[in-house]
Design an enzyme around this catalytic site. Structure first.
Site: not given
Ligand SMILES: NC(=O)c1ccc[n+]([C@@H]2O[C@H](COP(=O)([O-])OP(=O)(O)OC[C@H]3O[C@@H](n4cnc5c(N)ncnc54)[C@H](O)[C@@H]3O)[C@@H](O)[C@H]2O)c1
Length: 640
Positions: A500, A523
């Site tokens: 990420e 997220h």
């Protein structure tokens, strides 16, 4: 060895009422109340405040200010009753939390004010101080119940009245004056008090604070400090204002408020701190609050000379050297369940959106395509939801999904309490083969890497919906991509990824981009304002319970002990390396000093032992020194 109370030889403490015992100036509040019920009196409020301030700073005579204020206000008895209600809610925090000390020392506390018995007596009575210990003026009411003046025979209605009133008490022993105003300082200056504390909890008046000489005149930020300095036994072993709390990364204002209300010295910092900056900032800090971007490394811990606990105002604790904290006896707390509901609600929303292809329909609309059809759109009612990982999130999801009319099956490695009508499956494969919607809620243990890959997708029903809001490494991304392209998976929602971006400035790179009926989110499963608030409350409560009582419930690295408040006794908290002989040494010391033990707990984990002993007050201080010196001691604190 046990002392009897009240303690002998304590100074009599004389507390000013306005802005000391309470947080406010009573006559200012009265003016506000009157103008709220009659807006025409707005100008009176400003006028009253100016007079109060001038009198408190010593710029005009007190008697003149008092007379003028009453003549402007002309309050009725009902107005005074309303004022009492407001003042009851504005008692200073450190006064309120020390009510036990007032009760244990009747006659040792006097309240003094140029204000009036009519509103002071009921407020201080709530804290256990009788009207006979209040030195104040009395109002004069006319036949209609309107206050028109002040009892001129009372010394407190005159300039220098406080000095005379305290002197007239004719008390023996030391007299200590505590207040925020110039007239309070005058009690000391005029020779009626032995010591003076310039009280700054509510207001800090530069002219008064400047009188501090380091000996007989000191600044006190709270009543705790005064009680401590004057040797009063009370609820707090140590003035909380001397304990430093450093909160980084914009932790929620509720947390900041909680620490301040309890009287701790709080410093805030908006952003995260680099290792170097934290090394510099950590010296002298007792409690450190961080979120995910500040790393508490071994090097930082080397400089943490006073640190008692670290609070992670987030879910994870990867950013903290837990082993290092344990070795130094530093407790670590986090807020593991505070965003559970947020994740669950998002999963439910995504389930409906995917089942109706709402996301793709919306994308088409933005491209100018009107595609009204029911084909492939379904209700969630009656569909089977397969939950993998039935922990905090999985089990709550189970409840919400059933409320939607879904049939819930779950698979968990551990034995779990099944909620509602959910059914436990003993094998992941069986669950995969039967669910219409599969949602992953397993934890991030390394063994869960690629838990769902090509073989698992192959076992799923054709046209299954797939949701992952747990951990990125749990799903093999290429396998998911293929399953979506082949139509095996009809739709998916993915919130977590093996890699990420670390900041919002970095691009998102993934082979999943651009696939149909695939909802990608950055997220944010747990990212809601409610979760932030809940994290702030949960983490600060854990830290405060640890500070105030020694309670270690939910600590990440300490043996868990749930403790009640410390009332009317002292509590020793002894944290040590879990090696043989420590408990025996502690017991020997307590026996030697004949300490009256009221309660005792011992809890250990692999590395630490935590002993909590409640004792009667009145023991030699040397006993504490010996307890601190026991071999293997990491931290020793005493609370009262
Ligand atoms: N997307 C987000 O923003 C977000 C927010 C909060 C939590 N999470 C993640 O959600 C996950 C679940 O959180 P939680 O609070 O419910 O955790 P939890 O520890 O309460 O529950 C995890 C459950 O998974 C079970 N489990 C672990 N491995 C398993 C496996 N291979 N097969 C079956 N069961 C297994 C455990 O026994 C446990 O019951 C975590 O990975 C957490 O990091 C994500």
């Amino acid at each position: 060895m046990n002392a009897s109370f009240p303690q002998p030889n304590l100074a009599t403490l004389v507390l000013d009422f306005d802005s000391t015992f309470t947080q406010v100036e009573a006559l200012d509040v009265l003016a506000e109340l009157l103008s709220a019920s009659d807006p025409a009196r707005q100008a009176d409020v400003a006028h009253i405040k100016t007079l109060t301030d001038q009198a408190m700073s010593g710029d005009i005579g007190f008697a003149e200010a008092l007379q003028r204020r009453i003549q402007i206000l002309k309050p009725t008895r009902e107005d005074i009753a309303a004022l009492v209600e407001v003042l009851r809610g504005r008692v200073s925090a450190s006064v309120a939390r020390n009510r036990a000390v007032f009760a244990e020392n009747p006659g040792k506390f006097r309240i003094i004010s140029g204000g009036f018995h009519e509103f002071i007596d009921p407020v201080v009575a709530d804290l256990g101080i009788e009207a006979e210990y209040v030195l104040a003026n009395r109002l004069i009411f006319d036949a209609d119940g309107v206050a028109t003046g002040v009892d001129q025979t009372n010394p407190l209605s005159q300039d220098g009245g406080k000095v005379a009133a305290v002197r007239d008490l004719g008390l023996s022993g030391d007299i200590v004056m505590i207040g925020d105003g110039w007239t309070d300082y005058e009690v000391y200056k005029g020779g009626a008090a032995t010591r003076f504390y310039a009280f700054t909890e509510n207001v800090s008046r530069p002219k008064v604070v400047a009188t501090a000489d380091g000996a007989s005149v000191q600044v006190a930020a709270t009543l705790d400090e005064v009680l401590h300095a004057e040797g009063y036994e009370g609820r707090y072993s140590f003035p909380r204002s001397k304990l430093k709390v450093l909160l980084l990364e914009n932790v929620h204002p509720d947390a900041v408020r909680a620490f301040r209300e309890e009287g701790y010295d709080v410093t805030l910092q908006k952003g995260a701190l680099s290792e170097e900056a934290l090394i510099e900032a950590i010296a002298g800090v007792h409690i450190l609050g961080i979120r995910s971007k500040t790393n508490v490394t071994a090097k930082v811990l080397e400089h943490a000379d006073k640190l008692l606990a670290v609070g992670a105002f987030c879910i994870g604790t990867n950013q903290i050297d837990l082993k290092g904290c344990s070795q130094k006896g530093i407790a670590v707390f986090n807020a593991p369940y505070s965003n559970t509901r947020s994740v669950v609600e998002m999963v439910m929303g995504l389930t409906v959106i995917l089942t109706r292809s709402i996301y793709d329909k919306s994308v088409s609309m933005h491209q100018g395509k009107w595609d009204k059809s029911a084909t492939g759109a379904h209700e969630v009612r009656g569909k089977t939801l397969g939950i993998v990982g039935y922990g905090a999130i999985g089990s709550q999801l189970s409840v919400l999904a059933e409320a939607f009319g879904m049939r819930v099956i779950y698979y968990d490695l551990a034995e779990k309490l099944t909620l509602g009508n959910a059914r436990r499956y003993r094998s992941l494969d069986a669950l995969l083969a039967e669910a219409d919607v599969i949602s992953l809620h397993v934890d991030g243990r390394p063994e869960n890497k690629n838990l769902i890959g090509a073989a698992q997708f192959a076992r799923m029903k054709d046209g299954v919906l797939f949701i992952n809001l747990s951990r990125g490494h749990v799903v093999e991304i290429d396998a998911l991509s293929n399953a979506l392209k082949s139509g095996k998976v009809y739709g998916a929602a993915i919130d977590v990824f093996p890699e990420e971006p670390r900041t919002n400035d970095e691009p998102f790179v993934s082979s999943l981009k651009g696939l149909k009926n695939l909802i990608l989110t950055p997220h944010i499963g747990g990212s809601t304002e409610e979760a932030q608030e809940s994290i702030g409350q949960f983490a600060s409560e854990r830290l405060l319970n640890f500070l105030n009582r020694g309670d270690t419930t939910f600590s990440v690295n300490m043996p868990h002990v749930q403790l009640s408040e410390v009332q009317g006794r002292h509590r020793f908290l002894h944290l040590h390396q879990n090696v043989p002989g420590v408990m025996a040494a502690i017991n020997q010391i307590m026996a030697r000093y004949d300490l009256n033990v009221l309660g005792q707990h011992l809890k250990t984990n692999e590395t630490l032992g935590y002993v909590i002993v409640d004792v009667d007050r009145g023991y030699p201080k040397e006993a504490l020194e010996e307890l601190k010196a026991v071999n293997g001691t990491l931290k020793f604190r005493s609370l009262m």
